[in-house]
Design a protein around this motif. Structure first.
Motif, PDB file in Angstrom:
ATOM      1  N   ILE A 273       0.838  -1.194   0.000  1.00 14.43           N
ATOM      2  CA  ILE A 273       0.000   0.000   0.000  1.00 14.43           C
ATOM      3  C   ILE A 273       0.877   1.249   0.000  1.00 14.43           C
ATOM      4  N   ASP A 274       0.419   2.289  -0.686  1.00 14.25           N
ATOM      5  CA  ASP A 274       1.048   3.597  -0.612  1.00 14.25           C
ATOM      6  C   ASP A 274       0.561   4.281   0.661  1.00 14.25           C
ATOM      7  N   PRO A 275       1.429   4.514   1.648  1.00 12.33           N
ATOM      8  CA  PRO A 275       0.967   5.078   2.916  1.00 12.33           C
ATOM      9  C   PRO A 275       0.355   6.467   2.795  1.00 12.33           C
ATOM     10  N   ALA A 276       0.718   7.209   1.751  1.00 10.53           N
ATOM     11  CA  ALA A 276       0.242   8.583   1.611  1.00 10.53           C
ATOM     12  C   ALA A 276      -1.183   8.675   1.097  1.00 10.53           C
ATOM     13  N   THR A 277      -1.674   7.615   0.427  1.00  7.87           N
ATOM     14  CA  THR A 277      -3.004   7.699  -0.190  1.00  7.87           C
ATOM     15  C   THR A 277      -3.904   6.512   0.111  1.00  7.87           C
ATOM     16  N   GLY A 278      -3.353   5.408   0.555  1.00  9.26           N
ATOM     17  CA  GLY A 278      -4.139   4.191   0.714  1.00  9.26           C
ATOM     18  C   GLY A 278      -4.298   3.415  -0.575  1.00  9.26           C
ATOM     19  N   THR A 410     -11.884  -3.187   5.873  1.00  8.34           N
ATOM     20  CA  THR A 410     -11.252  -1.920   5.501  1.00  8.34           C
ATOM     21  C   THR A 410     -12.106  -1.109   4.539  1.00  8.34           C
ATOM     22  N   GLY A 411     -13.004  -1.786   3.799  1.00  4.69           N
ATOM     23  CA  GLY A 411     -13.812  -1.101   2.795  1.00  4.69           C
ATOM     24  C   GLY A 411     -13.157  -1.053   1.435  1.00  4.69           C
ATOM     25  N   ILE A 412     -12.159  -1.894   1.196  1.00  5.35           N
ATOM     26  CA  ILE A 412     -11.501  -1.935  -0.111  1.00  5.35           C
ATOM     27  C   ILE A 412     -12.531  -2.195  -1.203  1.00  5.35           C
ATOM     28  N   ASP A 413     -12.264  -1.683  -2.404  1.00  5.20           N
ATOM     29  CA  ASP A 413     -13.247  -1.717  -3.485  1.00  5.20           C
ATOM     30  C   ASP A 413     -13.243  -3.008  -4.300  1.00  5.20           C
ATOM     31  N   VAL A 414     -13.027  -4.133  -3.654  1.00  8.28           N
ATOM     32  CA  VAL A 414     -13.266  -5.449  -4.252  1.00  8.28           C
ATOM     33  C   VAL A 414     -14.092  -6.252  -3.251  1.00  8.28           C
ATOM     34  N   PRO A 478      -8.333   1.495   1.897  1.00  6.56           N
ATOM     35  CA  PRO A 478      -7.534   1.036   0.761  1.00  6.56           C
ATOM     36  C   PRO A 478      -8.391   0.968  -0.502  1.00  6.56           C
ATOM     37  N   HIS A 479      -7.792   1.349  -1.626  1.00  7.65           N
ATOM     38  CA  HIS A 479      -8.548   1.311  -2.875  1.00  7.65           C
ATOM     39  C   HIS A 479      -7.623   0.921  -4.018  1.00  7.65           C
ATOM     40  N   ARG A 498      -9.532   8.545   0.801  1.00  7.10           N
ATOM     41  CA  ARG A 498     -10.584   8.761   1.785  1.00  7.10           C
ATOM     42  C   ARG A 498     -10.091   8.362   3.177  1.00  7.10           C
ATOM     43  N   PRO A 499      -9.570   9.349   3.949  1.00 10.09           N
ATOM     44  CA  PRO A 499      -9.149   9.009   5.320  1.00 10.09           C
ATOM     45  C   PRO A 499     -10.361   8.624   6.169  1.00 10.09           C
ATOM     46  N   VAL A 500     -10.256   7.504   6.830  1.00 11.73           N
ATOM     47  CA  VAL A 500     -11.336   7.063   7.710  1.00 11.73           C
ATOM     48  C   VAL A 500     -11.263   7.788   9.041  1.00 11.73           C
ATOM     49  N   ARG A 501     -10.045   7.935   9.553  1.00 12.44           N
ATOM     50  CA  ARG A 501      -9.859   8.649  10.812  1.00 12.44           C
ATOM     51  C   ARG A 501      -8.398   9.061  10.967  1.00 12.44           C
ATOM     52  N   GLN A 502      -8.180   9.995  11.848  1.00  9.36           N
ATOM     53  CA  GLN A 502      -6.833  10.387  12.246  1.00  9.36           C
ATOM     54  C   GLN A 502      -6.625   9.910  13.678  1.00  9.36           C
ATOM     55  N   ILE A 503      -5.680   9.004  13.877  1.00  8.92           N
ATOM     56  CA  ILE A 503      -5.402   8.474  15.202  1.00  8.92           C
ATOM     57  C   ILE A 503      -4.448   9.436  15.911  1.00  8.92           C
ATOM     58  N   GLU A 504      -4.798   9.798  17.118  1.00 12.10           N
ATOM     59  CA  GLU A 504      -3.955  10.711  17.894  1.00 12.10           C
ATOM     60  C   GLU A 504      -2.759   9.942  18.450  1.00 12.10           C
ATOM     61  N   LEU A 505      -1.625  10.157  17.840  1.00 18.34           N
ATOM     62  CA  LEU A 505      -0.387   9.488  18.250  1.00 18.34           C
ATOM     63  C   LEU A 505       0.699  10.526  18.478  1.00 18.34           C
TER      64      LEU A 505
END
Length: 627
Positions: A273-278, A410-414, A478-479, A498-505
């Motif tokens: 996966i590309d971490p910057a875009t999913g 994850t909601g991947i498009d397959v 992921p898409h 499409r970011p699902v959430r931002q985890i506070e880390l």
């Protein structure tokens, strides 16, 4: 003595008969006139419409299905035109005799007959059913010369779906197949029956299924005048069919090929996966299959070979199969410990090679005296994470890990994605029926801490969690599709990340875990696989137990191949600014450094250096660490 009637009486009788006859004739004409009036005036519109229907036929024009290409334009699914020999069963009296006669002029193999019967029995009512596809020009000429012998048999020009790379990426591309009654019912439920008139094929799996609405296009029509024999005489009107939209993917098919080649004959999965875009760069499930087998209706022999194989080639292991993550779970546990304050970076934890809880000794593979968080990841200390799991508690573990998408689709498009299992007391209460089974025991928390116990996640979930950690806590959906290209206009609609959430880390905590994972590939359990790499990459090996040895020592060579441990590896690269995050699983591959890590190395080598290996990743376990 003969009695003679008078002439006046005879004349009177004759006149009566004439009058009755005239009245009868007039009544008949009145009935005919009434019927004529009823047909020509009262029901004029009805019969006019019927006559027009007999004279005019509305023929559907099937649209050209959209193509599928990777991020660099390499075509993965396309169309081509070819001739098909088709039989209309309603116009053929002796079907078997007709097929036998056709076989004298055109090669019709037993598998063609079997496929014809299967389509005839299982599919919806087609106007015609193919008995042979992809005819040569010579075969077409031979049939046309003797066409008069075969009423109800025609040669049709049809569009065929083709997957030029065959088995490559078949689990994510999917395939199309002939429409059956269930497909027709689904189309009708969506209110799209009119748009599927004349359509024989529909998406059955993968992107072909999930993006069916885009790929199919809009059906056109031709209004033609036909003669008494049903043949078209002239075209009266038409509406052009609109081709389906094309799909551009995030996938790098050459990276996909490198990954598939790296597995060799082994079973398993890889997700990059590309971490910057999913965006998914590679999605591998091994073994794979050839989607071209399904286009015309798969033969019984081929179906049995795929469906009955113990290697399960039709199973998409990357998104459907859930496995214990083993030690690849430890970086996330370390992050949970830092985030909750249960551990600090410099805090040292005793590591005598075991952890005692409730009178039970949880064993480690080596005693180290004591370790801090950095060392616990590098050397893969079980004892450190037994202790940490006990201090965190199962509710804190489940709550923290759920943020990374563990145990959820994850909601991947397959289609076909599994949820996996993120264990918790609530999950256990819902999972089991008996009260004694529903109770959560502290010892179960200890096992969860090292990625064992009830833990079970898909390789996709694991890869997406790694991508989320290294990008600073942004969890994407992921898409695989980056753009939908509209037919005709060529307008490209982007599938936005499409970011699902931002985890506070805390960035310092994330960086500490990342540094430890980089050290894993320098001096730790991944060092052998990444020896000589001209780049820095983070990683973590893992080994997932397949079955319990009941206290006996695990010796791989003495265990049946399909009972050996699974081999796992997670990674990201380059270390300073990751452009790829991945998870690798090799079923029954043994230690993580043994089978999974070398595959990851070959994939990252190609991604960063463009280097293609000549041989699959080595299975040599010499010098491999146990984690």
């Amino acid at each position: 003595m003969t009695e003679f009637r008078s002439p006046d009486q005879e004349l009177q009788g004759f006149r009566v008969r004439v009058v009755v006859s005239l009245l009868f004739i007039l009544a008949c004409f009145a009935v005919l006139a009434g019927r004529f009036y009823h047909l020509q005036v009262v029901r004029h519109e009805y019969f006019h419409t019927r006559a027009e229907d007999n004279r005019i036929a509305l023929l559907p024009v099937v649209p050209n299905r959209g193509t599928i290409a990777d991020r660099n334009g390499a075509v993965l699914a396309r169309n081509y035109a070819a001739y098909t020999l088709e039989i209309n069963p309603s116009q053929v009296r002796r079907l078997d005799e007709t097929i036998d006669a056709l076989a004298e002029i055109i090669d019709i193999l037993p598998r063609d007959r079997a496929r014809f019967r299967k389509i005839l029995e299982e599919s919806r009512n087609f106007e015609s059913v193919p008995i042979r596809t992809r005819l040569t020009d010579e075969e077409v000429a031979r049939f046309v010369a003797q066409r008069y012998r075969f009423p109800g048999v025609e040669v049709q020009a049809r569009l065929f779906r083709d997957y030029p790379l065959g088995p490559v990426a078949s689990h994510l591309i999917g395939y199309i197949g002939r429409m059956n009654e269930r497909d027709q019912q689904r189309v009708e439920e969506r209110g799209e029956a009119a748009n599927y008139r004349g359509t024989d094929h529909i998406g059955k799996a993968g992107l072909e299924l999930s993006y069916e609405a885009d790929l199919h296009g809009t059906t056109g029509f031709e209004q033609v005048e036909v003669n008494a024999g049903g043949r078209a005489v002239r075209l009266l009107a038409s509406q052009t069919a609109l081709p389906g939209n094309d799909l551009e993917l995030t996938l790098d098919v050459e990276l996909q090929q490198v990954a598939e080649h790296a597995f060799g004959n082994r079973r398993g999965a890889l997700v990059a996966i590309d971490p910057a875009t999913g965006g998914v760069l590679a999605l591998v499930s091994m073994p794979t299959f050839d989607p071209n087998l399904f286009v015309d209706g798969i033969s019984t022999k081929d179906w049995q070979a795929l469906n009955e194989s113990e290697d399960l080639p039709l199973l998409n292991r990357a998104i459907y199969s859930a496995y214990p993550p083993g030690s690849t779970f430890k970086p996330f546990m370390a992050l949970a410990g830092l985030t909750t304050g249960k551990r600090t970076l410099e805090q040292r934890v005793p590591d005598p090679g075991y952890f005692i809880y409730g009178g039970h000794r949880f064993m480690d593979h080596k005693a180290r005296g004591s370790v801090n968080l950095h060392e616990s990841i590098v050397v893969s200390s079980n004892t450190y994470y037994y202790s940490l799991a006990n201090d965190l508690g199962i509710d804190n573990i489940a709550g923290f890990m759920s943020q990374f998408g563990f145990g959820a689709r994850t909601g991947i498009d397959v289609p076909g994605e599994a949820e996996g299992v993120l264990p918790s007391p609530e999950w256990k209460r819902n999972r089991f029926r008996k009260p004694e089974q529903q109770r959560w025991y502290g010892g179960e928390t200890i096992s969860v801490g090292i990625g064992q116990g009830y833990n079970a996640y898909t390789p996709l979930q694991l890869a997406n969690a790694v991508a989320t950690m290294v990008n600073g806590g942004r969890l994407f959906r992921p898409h695989l599709v980056s753009h939908v290209v509209y037919a005709g206009s060529g307008v490209r609609r982007a599938v936005e990340p499409r970011p699902v959430r931002q985890i506070e880390l805390d960035p310092r905590h994330v960086e500490a875990v990342r540094r430890a994972m980089v050290e894993v590939n320098k001096t730790g359990t991944g060092a052998r696989a990444f020896a000589g790499a001209p780049y820095a990459a983070g990683g973590k090996t893992g080994t997932a137990q397949v079955y319990s040895l009941r206290g006996q020592r695990y010796e791989e060579g003495k265990v049946a191949e399909r009972l050996r441990d699974h081999s796992l590896f997670i990674a990201f690269a380059p270390a300073e600014a990751p452009t790829i995050a991945l998870a690798v699983l090799v079923e029954n591959g043994g230690f993580g450094s043994q089978s999974a890590a070398p595959i990851a190395r070959q994939v990252i080598d190609y991604h960063l250096l463009g280097r293609k290996p000549e041989q699959p990743a080595s299975e040599d376990a010499e010098g491999a660490d146990v984690q």
